[in-house]
Design a protein around this motif. Structure first.
Motif, PDB file in Angstrom:
ATOM      1  N   ALA A 213       0.740  -1.249   0.023  1.00 59.19           N
ATOM      2  CA  ALA A 213       0.035   0.065   0.104  1.00 59.19           C
ATOM      3  C   ALA A 213       0.915   1.269  -0.174  1.00 59.19           C
ATOM      4  O   ALA A 213       2.076   1.319   0.565  1.00 59.19           O
ATOM      5  CB  ALA A 213      -0.883   0.076   1.116  1.00 59.19           C
TER       6      ALA A 213
ATOM      7  N   ASP B  84      -2.767  -2.617   3.223  1.00 57.80           N
ATOM      8  CA  ASP B  84      -4.006  -2.094   3.496  1.00 57.80           C
ATOM      9  C   ASP B  84      -4.267  -1.046   2.581  1.00 57.80           C
ATOM     10  O   ASP B  84      -3.877   0.153   2.859  1.00 57.80           O
ATOM     11  CB  ASP B  84      -4.278  -1.848   4.964  1.00 57.80           C
ATOM     12  N   GLY B  85      -4.943  -1.464   1.273  1.00 61.36           N
ATOM     13  CA  GLY B  85      -5.040  -0.314   0.400  1.00 61.36           C
ATOM     14  C   GLY B  85      -6.185   0.801   0.717  1.00 61.36           C
ATOM     15  O   GLY B  85      -6.981   0.307   1.553  1.00 61.36           O
ATOM     16  N   ASP B  86      -5.691   2.067   0.183  1.00 60.53           N
ATOM     17  CA  ASP B  86      -6.757   2.974   0.660  1.00 60.53           C
ATOM     18  C   ASP B  86      -7.085   3.759  -0.932  1.00 60.53           C
ATOM     19  O   ASP B  86      -6.894   3.199  -2.006  1.00 60.53           O
ATOM     20  CB  ASP B  86      -6.461   4.088   1.504  1.00 60.53           C
TER      21      ASP B  86
ATOM     22  N   ASP C 128      -4.402   3.656  -3.538  1.00 63.00           N
ATOM     23  CA  ASP C 128      -4.227   2.533  -4.217  1.00 63.00           C
ATOM     24  C   ASP C 128      -5.277   2.094  -5.230  1.00 63.00           C
ATOM     25  O   ASP C 128      -5.147   1.706  -6.024  1.00 63.00           O
ATOM     26  CB  ASP C 128      -4.159   1.588  -3.109  1.00 63.00           C
TER      27      ASP C 128
ATOM     28  N   LYS D  21     -11.677  -6.162  -5.193  1.00 59.99           N
ATOM     29  CA  LYS D  21     -11.199  -6.209  -3.836  1.00 59.99           C
ATOM     30  C   LYS D  21     -12.018  -7.193  -3.241  1.00 59.99           C
ATOM     31  O   LYS D  21     -13.203  -7.279  -2.782  1.00 59.99           O
ATOM     32  CB  LYS D  21     -11.982  -4.823  -3.203  1.00 59.99           C
TER      33      LYS D  21
ATOM     34  N   GLU E 196     -11.804  -8.282   3.272  1.00 57.20           N
ATOM     35  CA  GLU E 196     -10.424  -8.115   4.336  1.00 57.20           C
ATOM     36  C   GLU E 196     -10.282  -9.265   5.235  1.00 57.20           C
ATOM     37  O   GLU E 196      -9.289  -9.638   5.756  1.00 57.20           O
ATOM     38  CB  GLU E 196     -10.595  -6.980   5.223  1.00 57.20           C
TER      39      GLU E 196
ATOM     40  N   THR F 171      -6.342  -5.322  -2.085  1.00 63.85           N
ATOM     41  CA  THR F 171      -6.737  -5.596  -0.650  1.00 63.85           C
ATOM     42  C   THR F 171      -6.956  -4.364   0.101  1.00 63.85           C
ATOM     43  O   THR F 171      -6.166  -3.491  -0.156  1.00 63.85           O
ATOM     44  CB  THR F 171      -5.479  -6.512  -0.227  1.00 63.85           C
ATOM     45  N   GLY F 172      -7.646  -4.511   0.840  1.00 64.49           N
ATOM     46  CA  GLY F 172      -7.971  -3.368   1.939  1.00 64.49           C
ATOM     47  C   GLY F 172      -9.271  -3.562   2.692  1.00 64.49           C
ATOM     48  O   GLY F 172      -9.756  -4.657   2.374  1.00 64.49           O
ATOM     49  N   GLN F 173      -9.837  -2.764   3.424  1.00 65.89           N
ATOM     50  CA  GLN F 173     -11.046  -2.758   4.068  1.00 65.89           C
ATOM     51  C   GLN F 173     -11.927  -1.881   3.535  1.00 65.89           C
ATOM     52  O   GLN F 173     -12.007  -1.642   2.448  1.00 65.89           O
ATOM     53  CB  GLN F 173     -10.478  -2.296   5.767  1.00 65.89           C
TER      54      GLN F 173
ATOM     55  N   ALA G  96     -11.537   0.963   1.386  1.00 66.46           N
ATOM     56  CA  ALA G  96     -11.029   0.994  -0.015  1.00 66.46           C
ATOM     57  C   ALA G  96     -12.116   0.629  -1.055  1.00 66.46           C
ATOM     58  O   ALA G  96     -12.298   1.112  -2.090  1.00 66.46           O
ATOM     59  CB  ALA G  96      -9.857  -0.138   0.102  1.00 66.46           C
TER      60      ALA G  96
END
Length: 496
Positions: free
Chosen positions: A30, A52-54, A57, A190, A193, A220-222, A225
């Motif tokens: 990330a 942990d992408g945002d 990303d 996506k 998570e 990938t991320g929460q 994202a």
């Protein structure tokens, strides 16, 4: 919990403690440097530290997908995309033990269950590979003055965002990627998570099969994202599977740029047993319609309606069968049900069980978190059957997504139809009868996307799946699924 060996090795992917996302054909961290943990819900074991992408990303993943779409991929001959997809189908089958083990460790589903997806994954990819060569426009008559020809072209819609749930990770990856590859679109996927690992491995297999970099990106991320991906102005379509609440948020996020959206959401599916049903088949099927995958299936048959004349016998047999279900180590080949996916999910399910008791329901079987050696480190809940309910109770109305069954009774076909449809959901349903007239009346009367008669949870690549009402819109699988990934362009040619 001591793990029992089942012949499959621990995936080599887990030898890398850091799991970066896959963007433009490369594993990358990330941009913020942030990470999150993914753990085995059966044991608490740390499996990996995941990027942990945002929003940053999301932007670079979408740019990668856009560049790949505007490159040669979308203009590639359908037969070439088909060849790549058939190679991918072979690779997925060749590596399926690894993919299934990743899902077992990440989700907690029994390995014996995750391995059942092997045939379906290969079949899905081959089905969509066949669809790739069937995309075609039409020559259409028109009423224009003069000598005018009109026809249509089918073109890929562009960049697709797929947002996947955690309850069937590798299967969802295949289901979302298939129509994208067949149509010539590109994808930012996506994974949830809670279960990111098999999606990352699937992305690597896509590259190995010859899918060009940037065509399939795994972000990938929460939740943040997913929200950024839903609102991104350069995403052309969203394919979402998950809860109704999140689906509503995605629709709002997509509205600003008029994205095309398909959503497969929650359910509270009725499973209806008539007095003339074959009980030897209906009893175990009614149990596993809700308890399979620890109840974490959107189309689970969580509202059981049994005709009053056989209610006592049926419930006795159902309770006896449920008590025989083996709950435990997902790597034990005898295990039928593993843990639920996480501590928050376990707490949510237990809160529903408590509410049922407060509202007057009686736990005929189960009703508690499992404890003791082999259970204390994981998130195990007993398969639970509630009786003494009415249709207004919380446990009967709301999706629980856990191993909890609401058992009710009915007298007539008309009553069964009215109560089956008295829900905001409409994803699936089951009917058990030996009477052909009853079967057809129920199939026509139930407002749900799937009606399984004398069976439950049947799926096939050639048969559409999706919901009515708050269970969403759009269909996955079947000959028309790929249409959601295509634009239709009209062409007029005046010859005089």
């Amino acid at each position: 919990m001591e793990m029992i060996k089942v012949g499959a090795r621990r995936p080599a992917m887990l030898d890398r403690p850091q799991q970066e996302m896959l963007i433009d054909g490369q594993r990358v961290p990330a941009l913020s440097g942030k990470t999150f943990e993914t753990r085995n819900p059966a044991t608490g074991e740390l499996l990996a530290i995941v990027a942990d992408g945002d929003a940053q990303d999301v932007d670079r993943a979408v740019k990668s997908a856009r560049a790949a779409f505007e490159g040669p991929w979308s203009r590639m001959k359908a037969v070439e995309r088909q060849r790549i997809m058939l190679r991918l189908a072979d690779l997925v089958e060749d590596h399926y033990e690894e993919l299934a083990m990743l899902d077992t460790l990440d989700l907690g589903a029994p390995y014996s269950r995750t391995m059942l997806g092997k045939a379906r994954a290969g079949a899905l990819l081959r089905y969509y590979a066949g669809q790739a060569t069937l995309i075609a426009g039409e020559t259409l008559p028109n009423a224009a003055m003069g000598d005018v020809i009109s026809h249509t072209l089918k073109e890929p819609i562009g960049v697709v965002a797929a947002i996947n749930p955690w309850n069937g990770p590798v299967g969802m990856s295949v289901w979302k990627a298939g129509p994208v590859l067949a149509s010539g679109c590109t994808l930012v996927m996506k994974p949830a998570e809670q279960t990111p690992l098999s999606a990352l491995r699937f992305g690597e297999l896509c590259l190995e099969a010859g899918v060009p970099p940037g065509v399939i990106n795994i972000l990938t991320g929460q939740g943040a994202a997913g929200a950024a991906l839903s609102a991104h102005p350069d995403v052309d379509k969203i394919a979402f599977t998950g809860s109704t609440g999140v689906g509503e948020k995605i629709l709002h996020a997509a509205a600003g740029t008029m994205k095309r959206v398909t959503v497969e959401l929650g359910g509270k599916s009725p499973n209806i047993v008539f007095a003339d049903a074959d009980l030897d088949k209906a009893v175990p099927a009614a149990a596993m319609a809700v308890f399979a995958n620890s109840g974490q299936i959107c189309s689970a048959g969580t509202r059981l309606f049994v005709q009053s004349s056989i209610r006592e016998e049926f419930m006795e047999r159902l309770a006896a069968f449920t008590r025989t279900i083996k709950v435990g180590d997902p790597l034990d080949p005898e295990t039928q049900i593993g843990p639920v996916v996480s501590a928050p999910q376990m707490d949510k399910i237990l809160a529903y069980i408590e509410s049922a008791t407060r509202e007057g329901g009686e736990a005929l079987v189960g009703g508690k978190r499992m404890s003791g050696v082999g259970y204390d480190d994981g998130f195990f809940i007993e398969p639970t059957i509630f009786t003494g309910l009415d249709d207004t109770m919380t446990i009967v109305r709301e999706e629980i997504f856990g191993p909890v069954l609401s058992a009710l009774s009915f007298d007539t076909i008309e009553e069964a139809l009215q109560r089956a449809n008295a829900t905001e959901f409409g994803l699936a349903s089951g009917v058990w009868t030996s009477n052909l007239t009853t079967a057809h009346r129920m199939a026509r009367g139930i407002r749900a996307g799937s009606v399984w008669i004398n069976c439950y949870q049947m799926l096939d690549p050639g048969v559409p799946f999706g919901g009515y009402k708050m269970s969403g819109f759009g269909r996955e699988s079947g000959p028309h699924h790929i249409e959601d990934y295509l634009e239709t362009k009209s062409v007029w040619i005046k010859l005089d």
